[in-house]
Design an enzyme around this catalytic site. Structure first.
Site, mmCIF file in Angstrom:
data_model
loop_
_atom_site.group_PDB
_atom_site.id
_atom_site.type_symbol
_atom_site.label_atom_id
_atom_site.label_comp_id
_atom_site.label_asym_id
_atom_site.label_seq_id
_atom_site.Cartn_x
_atom_site.Cartn_y
_atom_site.Cartn_z
ATOM 1 N N ASP A 1 -47.214 -33.862 -53.325
ATOM 2 C CA ASP A 1 -48.277 -34.383 -52.605
ATOM 3 C C ASP A 1 -49.014 -35.367 -51.252
ATOM 4 O O ASP A 1 -48.920 -35.264 -50.555
ATOM 5 C CB ASP A 1 -48.515 -32.536 -51.838
ATOM 6 C CG ASP A 1 -47.890 -31.568 -52.397
ATOM 7 O OD1 ASP A 1 -46.239 -32.255 -52.150
ATOM 8 O OD2 ASP A 1 -48.252 -30.542 -51.540
ATOM 9 N N CYS B 1 -46.244 -29.391 -60.522
ATOM 10 C CA CYS B 1 -47.006 -29.369 -58.887
ATOM 11 C C CYS B 1 -46.049 -28.581 -57.649
ATOM 12 O O CYS B 1 -45.471 -28.078 -57.509
ATOM 13 C CB CYS B 1 -46.878 -31.425 -58.562
ATOM 14 S SG CYS B 1 -47.935 -32.073 -59.824
ATOM 15 N N ASP B 2 -47.700 -28.082 -56.526
ATOM 16 C CA ASP B 2 -47.361 -27.894 -55.495
ATOM 17 C C ASP B 2 -46.147 -26.516 -55.476
ATOM 18 O O ASP B 2 -46.129 -25.546 -55.773
ATOM 19 C CB ASP B 2 -47.001 -29.623 -54.161
ATOM 20 C CG ASP B 2 -49.465 -29.636 -54.991
ATOM 21 O OD1 ASP B 2 -48.911 -30.319 -54.643
ATOM 22 O OD2 ASP B 2 -49.722 -29.225 -54.275
ATOM 23 N N LYS B 3 -45.448 -27.521 -54.361
ATOM 24 C CA LYS B 3 -44.026 -26.430 -54.951
ATOM 25 C C LYS B 3 -43.202 -26.290 -55.145
ATOM 26 O O LYS B 3 -42.251 -25.224 -55.706
ATOM 27 C CB LYS B 3 -42.540 -27.122 -53.055
ATOM 28 C CG LYS B 3 -44.329 -27.306 -52.056
ATOM 29 C CD LYS B 3 -45.298 -26.494 -51.396
ATOM 30 C CE LYS B 3 -46.179 -26.774 -51.505
ATOM 31 N NZ LYS B 3 -46.978 -28.279 -51.745
ATOM 32 N N CYS C 1 -52.617 -32.606 -60.193
ATOM 33 C CA CYS C 1 -53.919 -33.644 -59.942
ATOM 34 C C CYS C 1 -55.454 -32.343 -60.634
ATOM 35 O O CYS C 1 -55.710 -31.147 -60.201
ATOM 36 C CB CYS C 1 -54.089 -33.875 -58.545
ATOM 37 S SG CYS C 1 -52.995 -35.172 -58.270
ATOM 38 N N GLU D 1 -49.767 -30.551 -44.473
ATOM 39 C CA GLU D 1 -50.643 -30.829 -44.704
ATOM 40 C C GLU D 1 -51.670 -31.487 -44.880
ATOM 41 O O GLU D 1 -51.374 -32.847 -44.046
ATOM 42 C CB GLU D 1 -51.140 -30.564 -46.883
ATOM 43 C CG GLU D 1 -50.001 -29.693 -47.615
ATOM 44 C CD GLU D 1 -50.438 -30.065 -49.312
ATOM 45 O OE1 GLU D 1 -50.402 -28.897 -49.718
ATOM 46 O OE2 GLU D 1 -50.955 -30.977 -49.458
ATOM 47 N N SER E 1 -53.966 -29.111 -47.915
ATOM 48 C CA SER E 1 -53.838 -29.443 -49.018
ATOM 49 C C SER E 1 -54.671 -28.580 -50.248
ATOM 50 O O SER E 1 -55.694 -28.474 -49.519
ATOM 51 C CB SER E 1 -54.120 -30.779 -49.652
ATOM 52 O OG SER E 1 -54.570 -31.322 -50.985
#
Length: 562
Positions: free
Chosen positions: A78, A119-121, A191, A442, A468
């Site tokens: 992202d 990460c994320d998705k 992150c 985002e 985010s």
């Protein structure tokens, strides 16, 4: 074993021949086939090292009598995709990940899955697949990145996004930003703040599909490798006991995950992902459920971007298990929920405790008596909107100001950097929802620019897009219905007064209904931003943010039971 359809009987001689071509021995073919879904790639810092995790997982599977068979999944960073066309693909990739795992697992008749994420998705995409397939499954993440060090303090990705705004405002020298750029992301891992990736990796422990430690063991630690071996070992235990994903992903698991989310002050994106996973598991989870749990679970942790501490600090303070034990001891989660360890959640966290009250507060002395997220409703968001109230300055919990209207993220960012946004303004960024974007981008760049320029205590930002987990300030997203569907956000005009009351859960456009009806009669559906390819299909099929932005053609329920 499901895999016997590919290897038992005289008619499966061709299949066995192909398995032989993989280098599998007879004794490997006689064992359960365990799919190792590896989202490693050379584009995402959080996924750079996942081959090491995969090797450890495979060792654990082999040691406990299984045959590991690895295949890939895509992953979007992202941060790299932020503030350009690439961000349209981030949320949309969640569905591709789930669908591709379904294809590989069913086409090859796999018996179990280990899902390697970070990460994320990627986390929700793989958990959606686990629920859909309903096989024995364990999730293992690559772990969080360590915080960077800059001018004597810990920093992360959000620090450098805000640094861009600080340079624009003359509060930081370009040379300092370059130094920060070198320091903020020191190595592999997701992150280092309580952003979406780390939020979901922590919540996976409460959901029960990840082993204790999954959310906080650092990416660079030997403990992470050992945990990966345990994940491989444990999926075989689940297989032998006949425990499948939907035996774990029951209603109480999602309630526990939401309770942990509120205590941690997690990312607003969880309000998209948990309902999407629940839907695949046949569990009802809506925004009212989110707000009900937020109303009773206190906020115990202020990690970046809400505070100065990072995931490594949470780990040293006792990790997710310490938070869960604190919630359990006050009756705020259900301890009898089954988990991937084969034990209950209460058994997993027994004996765990808070080691540092500066990082994890007690329920008796919380940052706030209510959770880190809040669901707002009103005539501007009839179906709901979400805000990370844990990261909102107290002065902005209630705010009224004139609307500054932008029909894209790019237009809003240009206005911020041109100095056109003034204290008191309410920035409206619309046509960025699941359909309108498409892909619900985002808004980390505009929120960070506002914060970096020192306006986060004076300016609100509302959008039908999303934020985010690294965003902070009065950033209200997921406004539903979205503007592209003719929602009230499409009717806002420059200068209209907007009233925000987070404690009262209200988001109101202070324009009378007669005027809004006149505007509604003149509104026209905008031309789509994307007219071909995957995103065009996605825009036609995606639901609203209030429904988790799932695709309408995805069947509900436990597809692995068929």
């Amino acid at each position: 074993m499901k895999s016997e359809v590919t290897k038992k009987g005289i008619e499966k001689a061709p299949h066995r021949s192909l398995l032989n071509a993989l280098g599998l021995t007879k004794w490997e073919n006689d064992r359960p086939f365990v799919g190792i879904v590896n989202s490693q790639n050379d584009l995402v810092p959080g996924h750079l090292h996942l081959d090491q995790i995969a090797s450890a997982v495979k060792a654990g599977v082999r040691a406990n009598g299984g045959t590991p068979l690895e295949f890939p999944a895509i992953a979007v960073c992202d941060g790299i995709a932020m503030n350009h066309e690439g961000m349209r693909y981030s949320l949309a990739s969640r569905e591709l990940i789930a669908d591709s795992i379904e294809v590989m697992a069913l086409a090859h008749a796999l018996d179990a899955l280990v899902l390697i994420v970070n990460c994320d998705k990627i986390v929700p995409g793989m958990l959606m697949a686990a629920a859909r397939l309903n096989l024995p499954a364990v999730m293992i993440s690559g772990g969080p990145m360590m915080a960077g060090r800059f001018q004597g303090r810990d920093v992360s990705l959000s620090t450098i996004f805000e640094g861009v705004g600080a340079v624009q405002a003359g509060k930081m020298a370009p040379e300092e930003l370059e130094e920060l750029e070198e320091a903020a992301c020191p190595g592999c891992g997701s992150c280092s703040g309580m952003f979406t990736a780390n939020t979901m990796n922590c919540l996976s422990e409460a959901l029960g599909l990840a082993l204790p430690g999954n959310g906080t063991f650092p990416a660079v630690s030997a403990a992470r490798i050992r945990l990966a071996k345990e994940a491989g070992w444990q999926v075989m235990e689940l297989f032998r006991k006949g425990i499948s994903a939907c035996d774990i992903l029951v209603e109480k698991a999602f309630s526990n995950a939401l309770a942990l989310d509120m205590a941690l002050g997690g990312s607003t994106n969880t309000v998209l992902h948990l309902p999407a996973i629940a839907r695949e598991a046949g569990v009802e989870l809506d925004l009212d459920s989110v707000d009900r749990i937020s109303g009773k679970v206190p906020h115990l942790c202020k990690l970046s971007p809400a505070g100065s501490m990072h995931i490594q600090d949470l780990h040293e303070a006792g990790g997710v298990s310490a938070v869960l034990q604190e919630l359990l001891s006050h009756g705020l989660i259900e301890g009898d929920a089954l988990t991937a360890t084969g034990q209950t959640l209460a058994e997993n966290v027994e004996g765990c405790s808070i080691r540092c009250s500066d990082v994890i507060r007690s329920v008796d002395a919380p940052y706030s008596p209510t959770g880190g997220l809040a669901i707002l409703k009103g005539n501007l968001a009839p179906a709901g909107a979400v805000v990370k109230q844990a990261a909102v300055d107290p002065e902005m919990l209630k705010h009224k100001g004139p609307a500054r209207v932008f029909d894209s993220e790019e237009a809003a960012v240009a206005a911020i950097f041109a100095g056109k946004i003034k204290p008191g303004d309410v920035m409206v960024i619309r046509y960025e929802g699941p359909k309108g974007g498409p892909g619900m981008r985002e808004m980390l760049t505009p929120t960070s620019a506002v914060a970096g320029m020192g306006l986060d205590r004076d300016v609100a930002l509302i959008t039908d897009g999303r934020f985010s987990g690294a965003s902070r300030g009065a950033s209200i997203g997921h406004i539903s219905p979205e503007a592209a569907e003719g929602g009230p956000l499409a009717l806002v005009r420059e200068g209209d007064l907007i009233k925000i009351d987070i404690p009262s859960r209200k988001l109101e456009l202070l324009v009378d209904e007669e005027e809004l009806e006149k505007r509604r009669a003149k509104w026209q559906h905008p031309e789509p931003n994307v007219k071909k390819g995957y995103l065009a299909r996605y825009a036609r099929l995606v639901s609203s943010a209030s429904q988790g932005a799932v695709l309408f053609d995805n069947p509900v329920g436990r597809r692995g039971d068929r």
